[in-house]
Write a protein that holds these residues in place. Structure first.
Motif, mmCIF file in Angstrom:
data_model
loop_
_atom_site.group_PDB
_atom_site.id
_atom_site.type_symbol
_atom_site.label_atom_id
_atom_site.label_comp_id
_atom_site.label_asym_id
_atom_site.label_seq_id
_atom_site.Cartn_x
_atom_site.Cartn_y
_atom_site.Cartn_z
ATOM 1 N N SER A 148 0.831 -1.208 0.000
ATOM 2 C CA SER A 148 0.000 0.000 0.000
ATOM 3 C C SER A 148 0.861 1.252 0.000
ATOM 4 C CB SER A 148 -0.919 0.020 1.222
ATOM 5 O OG SER A 148 -1.822 -1.037 1.190
ATOM 6 N N VAL A 149 1.924 1.229 0.795
ATOM 7 C CA VAL A 149 2.821 2.386 0.863
ATOM 8 C C VAL A 149 3.445 2.632 -0.512
ATOM 9 C CG1 VAL A 149 4.963 3.270 1.875
ATOM 10 C CG2 VAL A 149 3.274 2.154 3.333
ATOM 11 N N TYR A 195 1.045 4.490 -2.604
ATOM 12 C CA TYR A 195 1.004 5.903 -2.224
ATOM 13 C C TYR A 195 2.267 6.625 -2.693
ATOM 14 C CZ TYR A 195 -3.254 5.629 0.551
ATOM 15 O OH TYR A 195 -4.561 5.503 0.951
ATOM 16 N N GLN A 196 3.411 5.954 -2.661
ATOM 17 C CA GLN A 196 4.637 6.576 -3.150
ATOM 18 C C GLN A 196 4.541 6.870 -4.644
ATOM 19 O OE1 GLN A 196 7.536 3.721 -1.673
ATOM 20 N NE2 GLN A 196 8.102 5.103 -0.005
ATOM 21 N N SER A 222 1.768 7.542 -6.189
ATOM 22 C CA SER A 222 0.881 8.702 -6.241
ATOM 23 C C SER A 222 1.641 9.982 -5.902
ATOM 24 C CB SER A 222 -0.288 8.486 -5.275
ATOM 25 O OG SER A 222 -1.148 9.584 -5.284
ATOM 26 N N ALA A 223 2.572 9.887 -4.970
ATOM 27 C CA ALA A 223 3.370 11.056 -4.588
ATOM 28 C C ALA A 223 4.270 11.504 -5.734
ATOM 29 C CB ALA A 223 4.199 10.745 -3.348
ATOM 30 N N PHE A 245 2.880 12.155 4.831
ATOM 31 C CA PHE A 245 1.734 11.269 4.663
ATOM 32 C C PHE A 245 1.144 11.050 6.041
ATOM 33 C CE2 PHE A 245 0.177 6.778 3.710
ATOM 34 C CZ PHE A 245 -0.912 7.214 2.992
ATOM 35 N N TRP A 257 -6.093 9.695 5.185
ATOM 36 C CA TRP A 257 -4.650 9.829 5.016
ATOM 37 C C TRP A 257 -4.378 10.658 3.773
ATOM 38 C CZ3 TRP A 257 -0.483 7.955 7.926
ATOM 39 C CH2 TRP A 257 -0.858 7.310 9.097
ATOM 40 N N THR A 258 -3.549 11.692 3.917
ATOM 41 C CA THR A 258 -3.321 12.656 2.847
ATOM 42 C C THR A 258 -1.825 12.820 2.581
ATOM 43 O OG1 THR A 258 -5.304 13.800 3.592
ATOM 44 C CG2 THR A 258 -3.869 15.006 2.125
ATOM 45 N N LEU A 259 -1.474 12.953 1.303
ATOM 46 C CA LEU A 259 -0.095 13.212 0.885
ATOM 47 C C LEU A 259 0.144 14.713 0.784
ATOM 48 C CD1 LEU A 259 0.126 10.661 -2.047
ATOM 49 C CD2 LEU A 259 1.440 10.544 0.062
#
Length: 192
Positions: free
Chosen positions: A50-51, A54-55, A57-58, A167, A182-184
């Protein structure tokens, strides 16, 4: 009315038990407060798969940031659109006072995001990013390393930068419902 020794002993034990329970309860609450930040840690809430998502997405957020800077820097972009772009850029970051690298000067000093935006507006820079590498996850952020190519007057300049990616959980309101999401956030930009 006289209390016998057994009742006196029983009352004393009851008092000691109450004090012990009170102390136990107090320390357990204190212990929970100490552990609260761990509940907002990335590793405590997400699998590494999952991380990684998100990475990814970042990295898209970082690319978006530089695309917005290209639009902001263009002389052909309308002033109305530039105002909207600035608002959008600020929404990508945790704060408007985040420190970034001043690539417009030879010193590569750090300046605030506000100052950088003022310096590049109408200067016709174009930006492209590549070669992203994410660091090991920390409690509430990670670091992304990337190569930034800046072109002005057909002269490209290449830089290697690190950018902090925050994050963390943020309480958001959806109608009458509040929910933790949870927001970036993009963070400071530094040199290696």
């Amino acid at each position: 009315m006289r209390l016998n020794l057994y009742e006196l002993y029983k009352n004393k034990m009851f008092t000691i038990s109450c004090i012990f329970m009170f102390l136990l309860f107090t320390f357990s609450l204190f212990g929970q407060n100490v552990n609260t930040p761990a509940s907002s840690a990335i590793k405590a809430n997400f699998t590494m798969a999952s991380v990684k998502a998100y990475q990814e997405s970042a990295t898209l957020k970082v690319e978006d940031y530089y695309q917005y800077l290209t639009l902001l820097s263009s002389e052909s972009t309308s002033e109305t659109l530039k105002t909207e772009i600035k608002t959008t850029i600020y929404s990508l970051f945790e704060s408007e006072n985040i420190k970034v690298i001043d690539f417009t000067s030879t010193e590569n000093a750090t300046i605030s995001l506000n100052e950088l935006i003022d310096k590049i507006t109408n200067k016709n820079y174009s930006f492209s990013v590549s070669n992203f590498e994410n660091s090991i996850v920390a409690t509430d952020y990670w670091t992304t390393q990337y190569q930034l190519t800046i072109t002005q007057n057909k002269i490209p300049m290449k830089f290697q930068y690190y950018q902090k990616i925050g994050f963390k959980p943020v309480v958001k309101t959806f109608g009458t419902t509040k929910k933790e999401v949870w927001t970036l956030f993009l963070g400071e930009v530094t040199l290696p």
